[in-house]
Design a protein around this motif. Structure first.
Motif, PDB file in Angstrom:
ATOM      1  N   ALA A 146       3.174 -17.970  -8.985  1.00  0.00           N
ATOM      2  CA  ALA A 146       1.917 -18.656  -8.668  1.00  0.00           C
ATOM      3  C   ALA A 146       1.736 -19.882  -9.560  1.00  0.00           C
ATOM      4  CB  ALA A 146       0.746 -17.689  -8.855  1.00  0.00           C
ATOM      5  N   ASP A 147       0.985 -20.853  -9.067  1.00  0.00           N
ATOM      6  CA  ASP A 147       0.705 -22.066  -9.832  1.00  0.00           C
ATOM      7  C   ASP A 147      -0.326 -21.848 -10.931  1.00  0.00           C
ATOM      8  OD1 ASP A 147       2.497 -23.567  -8.357  1.00  0.00           O
ATOM      9  OD2 ASP A 147       0.989 -24.181  -6.895  1.00  0.00           O
ATOM     10  N   GLY A 148      -1.004 -20.729 -10.890  1.00  0.00           N
ATOM     11  CA  GLY A 148      -2.039 -20.391 -11.866  1.00  0.00           C
ATOM     12  C   GLY A 148      -2.487 -18.971 -11.595  1.00  0.00           C
ATOM     13  N   PRO A 149      -3.662 -18.601 -12.084  1.00  0.00           N
ATOM     14  CA  PRO A 149      -4.167 -17.252 -11.812  1.00  0.00           C
ATOM     15  C   PRO A 149      -4.216 -16.984 -10.308  1.00  0.00           C
ATOM     16  CG  PRO A 149      -5.509 -18.332 -13.472  1.00  0.00           C
ATOM     17  CD  PRO A 149      -4.580 -19.379 -12.925  1.00  0.00           C
ATOM     18  N   ALA A 150      -3.857 -15.770  -9.902  1.00  0.00           N
ATOM     19  CA  ALA A 150      -3.789 -15.419  -8.479  1.00  0.00           C
ATOM     20  C   ALA A 150      -4.598 -14.151  -8.208  1.00  0.00           C
ATOM     21  CB  ALA A 150      -2.341 -15.205  -8.055  1.00  0.00           C
ATOM     22  N   THR A 151      -5.142 -14.090  -7.016  1.00  0.00           N
ATOM     23  CA  THR A 151      -5.906 -12.906  -6.616  1.00  0.00           C
ATOM     24  C   THR A 151      -4.958 -11.837  -6.071  1.00  0.00           C
ATOM     25  OG1 THR A 151      -6.187 -13.680  -4.347  1.00  0.00           O
ATOM     26  CG2 THR A 151      -7.878 -14.354  -5.969  1.00  0.00           C
ATOM     27  N   ALA A 152      -5.483 -10.624  -5.975  1.00  0.00           N
ATOM     28  CA  ALA A 152      -4.697  -9.525  -5.417  1.00  0.00           C
ATOM     29  C   ALA A 152      -4.338  -9.817  -3.961  1.00  0.00           C
ATOM     30  CB  ALA A 152      -5.463  -8.215  -5.539  1.00  0.00           C
ATOM     31  N   GLY A 153      -5.241 -10.455  -3.241  1.00  0.00           N
ATOM     32  CA  GLY A 153      -4.964 -10.826  -1.852  1.00  0.00           C
ATOM     33  C   GLY A 153      -3.797 -11.792  -1.748  1.00  0.00           C
ATOM     34  N   TRP A 154      -3.729 -12.738  -2.667  1.00  0.00           N
ATOM     35  CA  TRP A 154      -2.624 -13.700  -2.689  1.00  0.00           C
ATOM     36  C   TRP A 154      -1.311 -12.971  -2.944  1.00  0.00           C
ATOM     37  CZ3 TRP A 154       1.181 -15.289  -5.999  1.00  0.00           C
ATOM     38  CH2 TRP A 154       1.804 -16.509  -5.720  1.00  0.00           C
ATOM     39  N   VAL A 155      -1.321 -12.042  -3.903  1.00  0.00           N
ATOM     40  CA  VAL A 155      -0.123 -11.256  -4.216  1.00  0.00           C
ATOM     41  C   VAL A 155       0.288 -10.439  -2.997  1.00  0.00           C
ATOM     42  CG1 VAL A 155       0.813  -9.386  -5.640  1.00  0.00           C
ATOM     43  CG2 VAL A 155      -0.581 -11.175  -6.696  1.00  0.00           C
ATOM     44  N   ALA A 192      -0.429  -2.220   1.112  1.00  0.00           N
ATOM     45  CA  ALA A 192      -1.887  -2.167   1.188  1.00  0.00           C
ATOM     46  C   ALA A 192      -2.526  -2.917   0.009  1.00  0.00           C
ATOM     47  CB  ALA A 192      -2.359  -0.715   1.178  1.00  0.00           C
ATOM     48  N   TYR A 193      -3.667  -3.517   0.278  1.00  0.00           N
ATOM     49  CA  TYR A 193      -4.419  -4.234  -0.757  1.00  0.00           C
ATOM     50  C   TYR A 193      -4.742  -3.305  -1.919  1.00  0.00           C
ATOM     51  CZ  TYR A 193      -8.177  -6.895  -2.956  1.00  0.00           C
ATOM     52  OH  TYR A 193      -8.956  -7.558  -3.861  1.00  0.00           O
ATOM     53  N   THR A 194      -5.128  -2.076  -1.613  1.00  0.00           N
ATOM     54  CA  THR A 194      -5.474  -1.124  -2.673  1.00  0.00           C
ATOM     55  C   THR A 194      -4.267  -0.793  -3.540  1.00  0.00           C
ATOM     56  OG1 THR A 194      -5.139   0.699  -1.113  1.00  0.00           O
ATOM     57  CG2 THR A 194      -7.409  -0.071  -1.441  1.00  0.00           C
ATOM     58  N   THR A 195      -3.084  -0.799  -2.953  1.00  0.00           N
ATOM     59  CA  THR A 195      -1.865  -0.566  -3.725  1.00  0.00           C
ATOM     60  C   THR A 195      -1.633  -1.704  -4.705  1.00  0.00           C
ATOM     61  OG1 THR A 195      -0.895   0.695  -1.906  1.00  0.00           O
ATOM     62  CG2 THR A 195       0.629  -0.166  -3.574  1.00  0.00           C
ATOM     63  N   VAL A 196      -1.851  -2.935  -4.247  1.00  0.00           N
ATOM     64  CA  VAL A 196      -1.697  -4.104  -5.120  1.00  0.00           C
ATOM     65  C   VAL A 196      -2.681  -4.014  -6.282  1.00  0.00           C
ATOM     66  CG1 VAL A 196      -1.856  -6.628  -5.273  1.00  0.00           C
ATOM     67  CG2 VAL A 196      -0.808  -5.562  -3.268  1.00  0.00           C
ATOM     68  N   ILE A 197      -3.920  -3.654  -5.994  1.00  0.00           N
ATOM     69  CA  ILE A 197      -4.935  -3.499  -7.042  1.00  0.00           C
ATOM     70  C   ILE A 197      -4.509  -2.427  -8.043  1.00  0.00           C
ATOM     71  CG2 ILE A 197      -7.293  -2.704  -7.510  1.00  0.00           C
ATOM     72  CD1 ILE A 197      -7.255  -5.537  -6.540  1.00  0.00           C
ATOM     73  N   THR A 198      -4.007  -1.310  -7.544  1.00  0.00           N
ATOM     74  CA  THR A 198      -3.544  -0.231  -8.425  1.00  0.00           C
ATOM     75  C   THR A 198      -2.432  -0.715  -9.343  1.00  0.00           C
ATOM     76  OG1 THR A 198      -4.161   1.470  -6.819  1.00  0.00           O
ATOM     77  CG2 THR A 198      -2.520   2.079  -8.479  1.00  0.00           C
ATOM     78  N   ILE A 199      -1.458  -1.420  -8.790  1.00  0.00           N
ATOM     79  CA  ILE A 199      -0.335  -1.916  -9.587  1.00  0.00           C
ATOM     80  C   ILE A 199      -0.823  -2.932 -10.614  1.00  0.00           C
ATOM     81  CG2 ILE A 199       1.826  -3.223  -9.514  1.00  0.00           C
ATOM     82  CD1 ILE A 199       1.982  -0.286  -8.502  1.00  0.00           C
ATOM     83  N   LEU A 200      -1.696  -3.845 -10.207  1.00  0.00           N
ATOM     84  CA  LEU A 200      -2.233  -4.839 -11.143  1.00  0.00           C
ATOM     85  C   LEU A 200      -3.007  -4.166 -12.276  1.00  0.00           C
ATOM     86  CD1 LEU A 200      -3.353  -7.579  -8.606  1.00  0.00           C
ATOM     87  CD2 LEU A 200      -1.608  -7.842 -10.392  1.00  0.00           C
ATOM     88  N   THR A 201      -3.762  -3.134 -11.958  1.00  0.00           N
ATOM     89  CA  THR A 201      -4.518  -2.401 -12.975  1.00  0.00           C
ATOM     90  C   THR A 201      -3.576  -1.697 -13.952  1.00  0.00           C
ATOM     91  OG1 THR A 201      -6.339  -2.117 -11.412  1.00  0.00           O
ATOM     92  CG2 THR A 201      -6.316  -0.663 -13.329  1.00  0.00           C
ATOM     93  N   ARG A 202      -2.488  -1.138 -13.441  1.00  0.00           N
ATOM     94  CA  ARG A 202      -1.490  -0.509 -14.322  1.00  0.00           C
ATOM     95  C   ARG A 202      -0.830  -1.545 -15.226  1.00  0.00           C
ATOM     96  NH1 ARG A 202       1.483   3.447  -9.957  1.00  0.00           N
ATOM     97  NH2 ARG A 202      -0.240   4.923  -9.758  1.00  0.00           N
TER      98      ARG A 202
END
Length: 129
Positions: free
Chosen positions: A27-36, A45-55
């Motif tokens: 990414a060019d800078g900070p990215a949202t979970a949706g972007w990832v 799933a979006y919730t999976t991305v959030i879980t991984i980011l939180t870990r």
């Protein structure tokens, strides 16, 4: 007769964390979970991305900042840092650190052993011993 599963293959342990971290680093800078999620594909799933980011946040590999009602995520480490974190976690879980380290070191090939000696020498010279 052997049954074959159709559908997405199961990812290896830690593979998804590496993929999420790689996407953030691209990414060019900070990215949202949706972007990832968009970068990694619709089968995730979006919730999976959030879980991984939180870990990854708990491991100190990413940081986050508020972006409206969501968060923007930034990598603070790379794949090597993530692998090193996993190695420390495994080592910390063992009761006999010395035996585990000794077994690890004796299993290294000559090139890896030489590299480890160089890295330890550098750390000593920098006062990180």
């Amino acid at each position: 007769m052997t049954e074959h599963r159709s559908g997405p293959r199961r990812r290896g342990q830690g593979e998804l964390e590496v993929q999420v971290l790689s996407a953030l680093r691209a990414a060019d800078g900070p990215a949202t979970a949706g972007w990832v999620q968009e970068r990694l594909g619709a089968d995730l799933a979006y919730t999976t991305v959030i879980t991984i980011l939180t870990r990854l946040l708990a491991k100190g590999v990413v940081t986050r900042e508020r972006a409206g009602r969501s968060f923007a995520w930034t990598p603070s480490s790379d794949e090597a840092g993530l692998a090193a974190h996993r190695m420390r976690r495994v080592l910390d879980a063992e009761s006999d650190r010395e035996a585990v380290l000794a077994s690890f070191v004796t299993g290294l090939g000559p090139d890896d052993e030489r590299l480890l000696r160089e890295l330890l020498g550098q750390a000593r010279a920098e006062g990180k011993d």
